[in-house]
Design a protein around this motif. Structure first.
Motif, PDB file in Angstrom:
ATOM      1  N   PHE A  15       0.847  -1.200   0.000  1.00 13.19           N
ATOM      2  CA  PHE A  15       0.000   0.000   0.000  1.00 13.19           C
ATOM      3  C   PHE A  15       0.881   1.249   0.000  1.00 13.19           C
ATOM      4  O   PHE A  15       0.679   2.173  -0.784  1.00 13.19           O
ATOM      5  N   LYS A  16       1.883   1.221   0.857  1.00 13.71           N
ATOM      6  CA  LYS A  16       2.828   2.339   0.948  1.00 13.71           C
ATOM      7  C   LYS A  16       3.620   2.483  -0.357  1.00 13.71           C
ATOM      8  O   LYS A  16       3.717   3.579  -0.920  1.00 13.71           O
ATOM      9  N   GLU A  17       4.178   1.394  -0.861  1.00 10.98           N
ATOM     10  CA  GLU A  17       5.017   1.434  -2.068  1.00 10.98           C
ATOM     11  C   GLU A  17       4.244   1.917  -3.296  1.00 10.98           C
ATOM     12  O   GLU A  17       4.760   2.719  -4.077  1.00 10.98           O
ATOM     13  N   LEU A  18       3.036   1.417  -3.485  1.00 13.85           N
ATOM     14  CA  LEU A  18       2.224   1.821  -4.639  1.00 13.85           C
ATOM     15  C   LEU A  18       1.980   3.330  -4.631  1.00 13.85           C
ATOM     16  O   LEU A  18       2.057   3.990  -5.667  1.00 13.85           O
ATOM     17  N   VAL A  61      -1.542  -4.893  -7.063  1.00 10.71           N
ATOM     18  CA  VAL A  61      -1.150  -3.967  -8.131  1.00 10.71           C
ATOM     19  C   VAL A  61      -1.885  -2.627  -8.034  1.00 10.71           C
ATOM     20  O   VAL A  61      -1.594  -1.701  -8.791  1.00 10.71           O
ATOM     21  N   GLY A  62      -2.837  -2.515  -7.115  1.00  7.58           N
ATOM     22  CA  GLY A  62      -3.596  -1.277  -6.964  1.00  7.58           C
ATOM     23  C   GLY A  62      -4.180  -1.187  -5.571  1.00  7.58           C
ATOM     24  O   GLY A  62      -4.207  -2.177  -4.824  1.00  7.58           O
ATOM     25  N   HIS A  82      -0.118   0.209 -10.026  1.00  6.37           N
ATOM     26  CA  HIS A  82       1.266   0.009 -10.436  1.00  6.37           C
ATOM     27  C   HIS A  82       1.409   0.356 -11.916  1.00  6.37           C
ATOM     28  O   HIS A  82       0.591  -0.022 -12.743  1.00  6.37           O
ATOM     29  N   LYS A  83       2.477   1.060 -12.234  1.00  5.86           N
ATOM     30  CA  LYS A  83       2.719   1.550 -13.595  1.00  5.86           C
ATOM     31  C   LYS A  83       2.666   0.445 -14.658  1.00  5.86           C
ATOM     32  O   LYS A  83       2.166   0.658 -15.755  1.00  5.86           O
ATOM     33  N   LEU A  84       3.162  -0.721 -14.325  1.00  2.00           N
ATOM     34  CA  LEU A  84       3.169  -1.826 -15.286  1.00  2.00           C
ATOM     35  C   LEU A  84       1.764  -2.353 -15.587  1.00  2.00           C
ATOM     36  O   LEU A  84       1.569  -3.106 -16.526  1.00  2.00           O
TER      37      LEU A  84
END
Length: 152
Positions: A15-18, A61-62, A82-84
């Motif tokens: 959650f933090k990283e995204l 991813v979200g 996530h950008k990907l």
């Protein structure tokens, strides 16, 4: 295939990283971001809010949060994909889920703060019925230059 699940502590780091990833791409990570992201359980969930995680093949991813403002009034925040995984309409699916969840709880309103640089996000919010409203003189984020609301 996307599935959306309620927050569990195992998702705290993701959650933090995204969120850090998208915020730092366009803006600077502010103190309020750090407060919400580093202690999401105490700063969001324990205050009556909710966090949901979008899983693609069981991989986070979200995400998004519904942060309690008052009874029946929540802020949609910390939405990230996530950008990907851009281009798969994950953001729209997360937003649909958030709105349906709010309606199921009989909430009155969802509000959000954004920035006019984020054309795609603003287009999607408008498509889902969010209307621009007056932005307060002092907002919790320096990057916020637009406020939108959806009356449920």
């Amino acid at each position: 295939m996307l599935s959306i699940v309620p927050y569990e502590p195992i998702y705290a780091q993701k959650f933090k990283e995204l969120n850090i990833a998208w915020i730092s791409e366009y803006f600077i990570v502010e103190d309020k971001d750090k407060e919400l992201l580093e202690n999401c359980e105490s700063s969001i969930i324990h205050k009556g809010g909710y966090i949901f995680i979008g899983l693609w093949d069981n991989e986070p991813v979200g995400c998004f949060a519904l942060i309690k403002i008052s009874e029946g009034n929540f802020e949609l925040g910390k939405m990230a994909v996530h950008k990907l995984h851009h281009g798969h309409k994950i953001g729209q699916k997360l937003l649909t889920y958030a709105i349906d969840y709010a309606k199921s709880k009989n909430w009155k309103k969802i509000e959000l703060y954004s920035n006019t640089k984020l054309d795609t996000a603003l287009h999607i919010y408008k498509k889902f019925g969010f209307k621009e409203v007056q932005l307060e003189k002092s907002t919790i984020y320096l990057r916020s230059d637009i406020k939108m609301e959806l009356t449920l």
